[in-house]
Design a protein around this motif. Structure first.
Motif, short mmCIF file in Angstrom:
data_model
loop_
_atom_site.label_atom_id
_atom_site.label_comp_id
_atom_site.label_asym_id
_atom_site.label_seq_id
_atom_site.Cartn_x
_atom_site.Cartn_y
_atom_site.Cartn_z
N SER A 39 0.74 -1.21 0.06
CA SER A 39 0.16 0.06 -0.19
C SER A 39 1.00 1.25 -0.05
O SER A 39 2.23 1.17 0.30
CB SER A 39 -0.71 0.06 1.24
N ILE A 40 0.38 2.37 -0.53
CA ILE A 40 1.01 3.49 -0.55
C ILE A 40 0.11 4.82 0.40
O ILE A 40 -0.85 4.78 0.20
CB ILE A 40 1.10 3.94 -1.92
N LEU A 41 1.05 5.44 1.24
CA LEU A 41 0.34 6.57 1.93
C LEU A 41 0.44 7.92 1.39
O LEU A 41 1.48 8.22 0.98
CB LEU A 41 1.14 6.44 3.45
N VAL A 42 -0.42 8.64 1.23
CA VAL A 42 -0.58 10.01 0.69
C VAL A 42 -0.59 10.88 1.71
O VAL A 42 -1.87 10.81 2.55
CB VAL A 42 -1.71 10.16 -0.51
N ALA A 43 0.23 11.78 2.18
CA ALA A 43 -0.19 12.75 3.00
C ALA A 43 -0.21 14.18 2.26
O ALA A 43 0.31 14.70 1.59
CB ALA A 43 1.34 12.84 3.63
N LEU A 44 -1.67 14.39 2.52
CA LEU A 44 -2.11 15.63 1.94
C LEU A 44 -2.43 16.77 3.06
O LEU A 44 -3.44 16.51 3.88
CB LEU A 44 -3.55 15.58 1.39
N GLN B 71 4.79 -1.53 9.07
CA GLN B 71 5.41 -2.92 8.70
C GLN B 71 6.45 -2.62 8.34
O GLN B 71 7.17 -3.29 7.06
CB GLN B 71 4.44 -3.52 7.45
N ARG B 72 7.28 -1.87 9.04
CA ARG B 72 8.84 -1.26 8.77
C ARG B 72 9.04 -0.51 7.31
O ARG B 72 10.07 -0.51 6.90
CB ARG B 72 9.87 -2.68 8.91
N GLY B 73 8.11 -0.11 6.83
CA GLY B 73 8.23 0.82 5.86
C GLY B 73 7.31 0.53 4.53
O GLY B 73 7.58 -0.52 3.89
N ILE B 74 6.61 1.67 4.40
CA ILE B 74 5.69 1.68 2.95
C ILE B 74 6.02 2.84 2.20
O ILE B 74 6.38 3.68 2.87
CB ILE B 74 4.32 1.32 3.12
N LYS B 75 5.65 2.72 0.89
CA LYS B 75 5.93 4.05 0.09
C LYS B 75 5.05 4.95 0.69
O LYS B 75 3.84 4.77 1.11
CB LYS B 75 5.97 3.79 -1.26
N PHE B 76 5.39 6.44 0.37
CA PHE B 76 4.45 7.51 0.65
C PHE B 76 4.82 8.64 -0.45
O PHE B 76 5.69 8.72 -0.98
CB PHE B 76 4.44 7.99 1.97
N ILE B 77 3.79 9.36 -0.65
CA ILE B 77 3.71 10.53 -1.68
C ILE B 77 3.32 11.71 -0.58
O ILE B 77 2.43 11.63 -0.08
CB ILE B 77 2.59 10.27 -2.67
N GLN B 78 4.24 12.79 -0.75
CA GLN B 78 3.84 14.05 -0.23
C GLN B 78 3.00 15.02 -0.98
O GLN B 78 3.29 15.20 -2.28
CB GLN B 78 5.17 14.88 0.28
N VAL B 79 2.16 15.42 -0.45
CA VAL B 79 1.20 16.51 -1.12
C VAL B 79 1.14 17.84 -0.31
O VAL B 79 0.12 17.90 0.29
CB VAL B 79 -0.11 16.07 -1.70
N PRO B 80 2.13 18.43 -0.28
CA PRO B 80 2.20 19.69 0.68
C PRO B 80 1.27 20.64 0.23
O PRO B 80 1.22 21.23 -0.92
CB PRO B 80 3.51 20.08 0.78
N THR B 81 0.23 21.21 1.31
CA THR B 81 -0.58 22.07 0.82
C THR B 81 -0.45 23.67 1.44
O THR B 81 -1.13 24.49 1.14
CB THR B 81 -1.96 21.91 1.33
N PRO C 211 10.21 10.52 0.10
CA PRO C 211 8.89 10.16 -0.39
C PRO C 211 9.30 9.53 -1.77
O PRO C 211 10.41 9.61 -2.18
CB PRO C 211 8.43 11.36 -0.54
N GLN C 212 8.25 8.83 -2.41
CA GLN C 212 8.41 8.53 -3.84
C GLN C 212 8.22 9.35 -4.69
O GLN C 212 8.81 9.50 -6.01
CB GLN C 212 7.66 7.02 -4.01
N SER C 213 7.41 10.40 -4.46
CA SER C 213 7.31 11.66 -5.25
C SER C 213 6.45 12.91 -4.43
O SER C 213 6.01 12.40 -3.37
CB SER C 213 6.18 11.20 -6.42
N VAL C 214 6.73 13.82 -4.66
CA VAL C 214 6.33 15.21 -4.27
C VAL C 214 5.32 15.98 -5.19
O VAL C 214 5.91 16.16 -6.15
CB VAL C 214 7.15 15.95 -3.49
N VAL C 215 4.11 16.33 -4.83
CA VAL C 215 3.26 16.96 -5.88
C VAL C 215 2.74 18.35 -5.08
O VAL C 215 2.10 18.42 -3.86
CB VAL C 215 2.01 16.10 -6.04
N ILE C 216 3.27 19.35 -5.67
CA ILE C 216 3.03 20.77 -4.96
C ILE C 216 2.25 21.39 -6.00
O ILE C 216 2.38 21.99 -7.10
CB ILE C 216 4.35 21.52 -4.81
N ASP C 217 0.86 21.50 -5.50
CA ASP C 217 -0.18 22.31 -6.22
C ASP C 217 -0.27 23.66 -5.84
O ASP C 217 -0.62 23.81 -4.42
CB ASP C 217 -1.51 21.42 -6.19
#
Lengths: 359, 359
Positions: B97-102, B119-129, B160-166
């Motif tokens: 699973s992947i965690l998205v931080a919005l 589980q000692r580490g899953i992927k995550f994506i940063q969406v800083p607002t 993170p595996q990617s960062v999306v800055i809107d």
């Protein structure tokens, strides 16, 4: 005389020192005068070993604090982890402090995870005092705490700077826990080393009688085998999974009956026989190999029958929550002969239920 | 039009994508149909952006869950972290699973630490607002939670595996928080880029008015500068410390007055001026440079005077607990001119007290 095994992982190398009376020998800790240490231990180990260890470290110029947490798998929790972190903060420990984990697998896991998280990571030293932790936690860098919804679900991969295994500590270990450690020892024979399994068949009584030479060889060999698996896993993703033989079934027992009621090694003992039954149902394992495994577990004074009070259907939900589950399909480690296993995906639930029923 | 910055660290590379209206554009998330995602957000952001994001992801075949935590630095706690982990477990999320931080920095820090530990580490994506998290949390992999005894004391380094800055998200950001973000923006100018500081002096109003071109350039440049610092730190231990300009003083304010009463950026604003006063007392910074810093902070609508209700002596205990403290000696980042700082050890407490008094 000590045996030293150097474990090289992730561009880092650390020594595992195995021998008698090591707790009183400063050089094995790889510490220096002037460093600060927090020793983490539990209320069973503390009265026996803590003060001597602190005195020895202080005599060599190490500044020590300690924190004593409750003993038992049921305390491998976020609360205990927070207790260690609070002790680090309350004593103003900095990034250069070193955490020493003195105790069994629970202490190693929760203290190791605290070391990994305190200020985003401080050094730590493992001093495993149970057979299980000596053969299992010394290699691989897995640290974790339990969550009410799952075992070992929260943690980190984090390597110690050294591991000190004092065989003398086993003299104060209850018989039941010694046997629980032997379950993991026997596991190494089943998954990858038939010669070691043979050796265990002839030396199991020496181990139960705490023969120093037998224990030293046994612990060294288990650490060496685990180090091979973990090192191979850097390229080969499935390799490390073989260490989980019996664990997916075993975790279901621990989770359903409450952590601590069945010892981890006891659950793994029955879990390995369930995996052996799965192998038999799939036509992959001979009856005589199952007998040898069962006989060795019996000689090690381990349970070989599933807990009567646990319904067969109640295993599945726990097993589906296991970390080894990928996309809802059961992945199990299956012995194909003594010294060889396969990681198999997509095993039918009916086969799993029958394996449990036969155990 | 988007700007994309590739950040290469620890043998891994990930993209930061900066632009307008990115929350509705699936390709920037680097997700695939069939993957499972848990979106973590707070109760301020959720009503504005959550449902649209979930709908967009589901429309592309991603299976989504979400968890909404309370908004604010005072909730950057072990409890909130546990709330996220519990949501992962309750929904049977696996290692894939992947965690998205919005959300802002708090969401990024606590969700990132949850991703590192689940589980000692899953992927995550940063969406800083928020502006602060866009320029500060997107690079460097620092995740953390606060502890009652210290800020950011528990955490992990985790990329993170990617960062999306809107940039559109800044339209709903309160003015005070926009200004708080500008404190970190101005910091980059002071510590390492006088040309960027000059640019800020002429474009600060464009930024406050949410001019898209100005914001895009500003965020890209800050991320680029931070990536330079973090990359250099792999060989040069002190380099990363320069990012803490104003933070040791600032953390004392936040800790004493209670996290959340002064925004992090507001405390850093005053903290940077305290560091500038320290530099002046040591004869290392010209008055005109202090004036330029103060004037730019004022134009950014940031506080430039220390909180009146906080006694000068009460700064020191907090500062000594700072992670930057080594062996009980104060280590501070000191500006020596616009675009240049030094990390200085062993600064006298009297100088620190006078710096606070002068601010």
């Amino acid at each position: 005389m000590q045996k030293i095994l150097n474990v090289a992982l992730d561009n880092r190398s650390y020594p595992i020192t195995i021998g008698e009376n090591l707790l009183s020998q400063f050089e094995h800790f790889k510490l220096h005068s002037g460093q600060r240490v927090l020793v983490v231990t539990n209320d069973t180990i503390a009265p026996i070993y803590l003060q001597d260890l602190l005195d020895m470290l202080e005599a060599h110029g190490v500044k020590t604090d300690s924190v004593i947490v409750p003993d038992g798998e049921q305390y491998k929790t976020m609360e205990t982890w927070n207790q260690i972190l609070t002790a680090l903060l309350a004593n103003n420990h900095t990034r250069s402090s070193i955490l020493v984990a003195l105790g069994g697998g629970v202490i190693g896991d929760v203290a190791g995870f605290a070391a990994s998280a305190y200020q985003r990571g401080i050094k730590f030293i493992q001093v495993p005092t149970t057979l299980l932790s000596q053969v299992d936690s010394s290699v691989g860098g897995k640290t974790a705490i339990n969550h009410p919804l799952g075992k070992n679900m929260i943690g980190a991969f984090y390597q110690p700077q050294s591991v000190v295994i004092d065989i003398n500590c086993l003299k104060t270990l209850p018989q039941r826990e010694l046997s629980a450690g032997l379950a993991e020892v026997i596991k190494y024979g089943i998954i990858m080393d038939s010669a070691f399994f043979n050796w265990l068949e002839t030396h199991i009584d020496d181990l139960l009688n705490l023969d120093v030479d037998a224990l030293s060889y046994c612990i060294y060999r288990c650490c060496e085998l685990k180090a091979q698996v973990v090192a191979a896993d850097e390229t080969e993703q499935d390799m490390r999974a073989i260490l989980n033989l019996g664990h997916t079934y075993g975790h279901a027992i621990e989770a359903e009956l409450g952590y601590g009621n069945w010892l981890h090694g006891e659950a793994v003992s029955v879990g390995m026989l369930m995996a052996a039954q799965t192998a038999k149902l799939l036509g992959l394992l001979a009856d005589k190999d199952i007998e040898r495994i069962e006989n060795l577990l019996i000689k090690a004074k381990l349970p070989v029958k599933r807990p009567e009070q646990m319904a067969i259907e109640s295993y599945i939900p726990h097993m589906l929550r296991d970390k080894k589950v990928i996309s809802g399909k059961l992945r199990l480690v299956i012995p194909t002969k003594i010294g060889q296993v396969e990681v198999m995906d997509g095993i039918e639930k009916s086969v799993v239920l029958e394996s449990i029923n036969n155990s």
